[in-house]
Motif scaffolding. Sequence first.
Motif, PDB file in Angstrom:
ATOM      1  N   GLY A 180       0.708  -0.967   0.082  1.00 35.04           N
ATOM      2  CA  GLY A 180      -0.182   0.045   0.073  1.00 35.04           C
ATOM      3  C   GLY A 180       0.882   1.115   0.024  1.00 35.04           C
ATOM      4  O   GLY A 180       2.007   1.077  -0.154  1.00 35.04           O
ATOM      5  N   HIS A 181       0.219   2.319   0.089  1.00 36.38           N
ATOM      6  CA  HIS A 181       0.787   3.741   0.058  1.00 36.38           C
ATOM      7  C   HIS A 181       0.215   4.297   1.222  1.00 36.38           C
ATOM      8  O   HIS A 181      -0.925   4.492   1.506  1.00 36.38           O
ATOM      9  N   ASP A 193      12.077   5.917 -13.382  1.00 38.15           N
ATOM     10  CA  ASP A 193      11.018   6.041 -12.882  1.00 38.15           C
ATOM     11  C   ASP A 193      10.084   4.842 -12.755  1.00 38.15           C
ATOM     12  O   ASP A 193      10.163   3.851 -13.713  1.00 38.15           O
ATOM     13  N   LEU A 194       9.812   4.511 -11.478  1.00 38.09           N
ATOM     14  CA  LEU A 194       9.151   3.015 -11.298  1.00 38.09           C
ATOM     15  C   LEU A 194       7.830   3.267 -11.204  1.00 38.09           C
ATOM     16  O   LEU A 194       7.203   3.956 -10.533  1.00 38.09           O
ATOM     17  N   LYS A 195       7.099   2.536 -12.250  1.00 32.88           N
ATOM     18  CA  LYS A 195       5.481   2.584 -12.166  1.00 32.88           C
ATOM     19  C   LYS A 195       5.073   1.274 -11.247  1.00 32.88           C
ATOM     20  O   LYS A 195       5.545   0.405 -11.560  1.00 32.88           O
ATOM     21  N   LEU A 196       4.510   1.739 -10.167  1.00 40.03           N
ATOM     22  CA  LEU A 196       4.043   0.796  -9.088  1.00 40.03           C
ATOM     23  C   LEU A 196       2.785   0.394  -9.129  1.00 40.03           C
ATOM     24  O   LEU A 196       2.086   1.503  -9.085  1.00 40.03           O
ATOM     25  N   SER A 197       2.331  -0.548  -8.265  1.00 41.38           N
ATOM     26  CA  SER A 197       0.998  -0.913  -8.300  1.00 41.38           C
ATOM     27  C   SER A 197       0.694  -1.676  -7.060  1.00 41.38           C
ATOM     28  O   SER A 197       1.742  -2.698  -6.641  1.00 41.38           O
ATOM     29  N   TYR A 198      -0.413  -1.464  -6.166  1.00 43.15           N
ATOM     30  CA  TYR A 198      -0.511  -1.986  -5.126  1.00 43.15           C
ATOM     31  C   TYR A 198      -2.131  -2.322  -5.058  1.00 43.15           C
ATOM     32  O   TYR A 198      -2.840  -1.638  -5.680  1.00 43.15           O
ATOM     33  N   LYS A 199      -2.877  -3.056  -3.836  1.00 41.75           N
ATOM     34  CA  LYS A 199      -3.895  -3.288  -3.787  1.00 41.75           C
ATOM     35  C   LYS A 199      -4.767  -1.928  -3.371  1.00 41.75           C
ATOM     36  O   LYS A 199      -4.354  -1.157  -2.629  1.00 41.75           O
ATOM     37  N   PRO A 239       9.463  15.515   6.252  1.00 38.52           N
ATOM     38  CA  PRO A 239       8.475  16.479   5.797  1.00 38.52           C
ATOM     39  C   PRO A 239       7.846  15.695   4.396  1.00 38.52           C
ATOM     40  O   PRO A 239       8.539  15.547   3.671  1.00 38.52           O
ATOM     41  N   GLN A 240       6.430  15.642   4.411  1.00 34.39           N
ATOM     42  CA  GLN A 240       6.111  15.289   3.119  1.00 34.39           C
ATOM     43  C   GLN A 240       6.350  13.503   2.851  1.00 34.39           C
ATOM     44  O   GLN A 240       6.775  13.585   1.613  1.00 34.39           O
ATOM     45  N   SER A 241       6.989  13.124   3.680  1.00 34.31           N
ATOM     46  CA  SER A 241       7.386  11.563   3.545  1.00 34.31           C
ATOM     47  C   SER A 241       6.131  10.589   3.323  1.00 34.31           C
ATOM     48  O   SER A 241       5.434  10.605   4.246  1.00 34.31           O
ATOM     49  N   SER A 242       6.477   9.670   2.476  1.00 34.36           N
ATOM     50  CA  SER A 242       5.388   8.523   2.386  1.00 34.36           C
ATOM     51  C   SER A 242       6.016   7.403   2.292  1.00 34.36           C
ATOM     52  O   SER A 242       7.336   7.422   1.825  1.00 34.36           O
ATOM     53  N   MET A 243       5.319   6.332   2.277  1.00 32.73           N
ATOM     54  CA  MET A 243       6.163   4.956   2.014  1.00 32.73           C
ATOM     55  C   MET A 243       5.293   3.896   1.022  1.00 32.73           C
ATOM     56  O   MET A 243       3.907   4.067   1.188  1.00 32.73           O
ATOM     57  N   THR A 244       5.665   3.530   0.116  1.00 34.97           N
ATOM     58  CA  THR A 244       4.759   2.780  -0.844  1.00 34.97           C
ATOM     59  C   THR A 244       5.548   1.121  -0.990  1.00 34.97           C
ATOM     60  O   THR A 244       6.676   1.287  -1.411  1.00 34.97           O
ATOM     61  N   ASN A 245       4.811   0.416  -0.705  1.00 35.60           N
ATOM     62  CA  ASN A 245       5.216  -1.025  -0.684  1.00 35.60           C
ATOM     63  C   ASN A 245       4.179  -1.598  -2.045  1.00 35.60           C
ATOM     64  O   ASN A 245       3.036  -1.666  -1.681  1.00 35.60           O
TER      65      ASN A 245
END
Length: 204
Positions: free
Chosen positions: A111-112, A139-145, A119-125
Motif C-alpha cells: 500500500g501507500h 521512474d518506477l511504475k508501481l501498483s498495489y491493492k 516532511p511530506q514523506s510517504s512509503m509505498t510497498n
Amino acid sequence: MSIRMKLGLGIAALAFTTAALAQTPAAKPTRIRGDIVASSGDTLTVHRKSGDTVKIALKADTPVTALKNIKLQDIKPGEFVGTAATTGTDGKLTATEVLVFPEAARGTGEGHYDWDLGPQSSMTNANVDQVVQGTSGRDLKLSYKGGSNSVTVPENVPVVTFAPATHDDLKAGKKVFVVATPASGGTFAAQRIVVEKDGVVPPM
C-alpha cells in the motif's frame, strides 16, 4: 531448516512488522533511528537523531538484519519494493530510498501511506510494473491493492536489499533502525532491528 530459509522467514517477518505497524495507529509503534551508544546483554542504548538517548530492551530472539547495496539498474519489473519518497509541489513522488524485498516478503505491508522519515514523506510497498529511464533518474511504475503511482528514483538514492546480521553486529557507533513499542519509564521494547554493517547504513 536451512539458513537461507530462516533468513527468508526472518526478513518476511521484519517487513511485515515494519509495514503493519506503520499502518496501525492503535499499535502506536516507535521507529527509532540513531547511533548505538552501548549494547550490553538485553539492553541497547541508542542516541536518536532527535537528540535524546533511549534504552531499548532486547530478547534473545529479537530479529536483527542488515542491508547490502544494489544498483538502481538491478530493479526489474515484477519485483516487490518499498520506497520512501517525498511529494513535490507538483504532486510527484521522488524516492529518498528503495528497499527491494526478497520474494519471501512479497505483498507484506502493501500500500501507500504516511512515513516519518521527513516532511511530506510517504512509503509505498508495491509491485514494480515498469521501469522507465527518465531525465532525473529512473521512474518506477508501481501498483498495489487499491491503487498505483509513479516514483522517480534519482541516481544518488540508496537502493538496498536485506542481508544477514546477528546480535553480535549491534556494536557501539553503528547506526540502527529499530521498530519498537513503548515500555515503562521511557524505555522501549525492540521488535525488529536493522543495523549498519559493512558500511551500509539503514536508509529507511
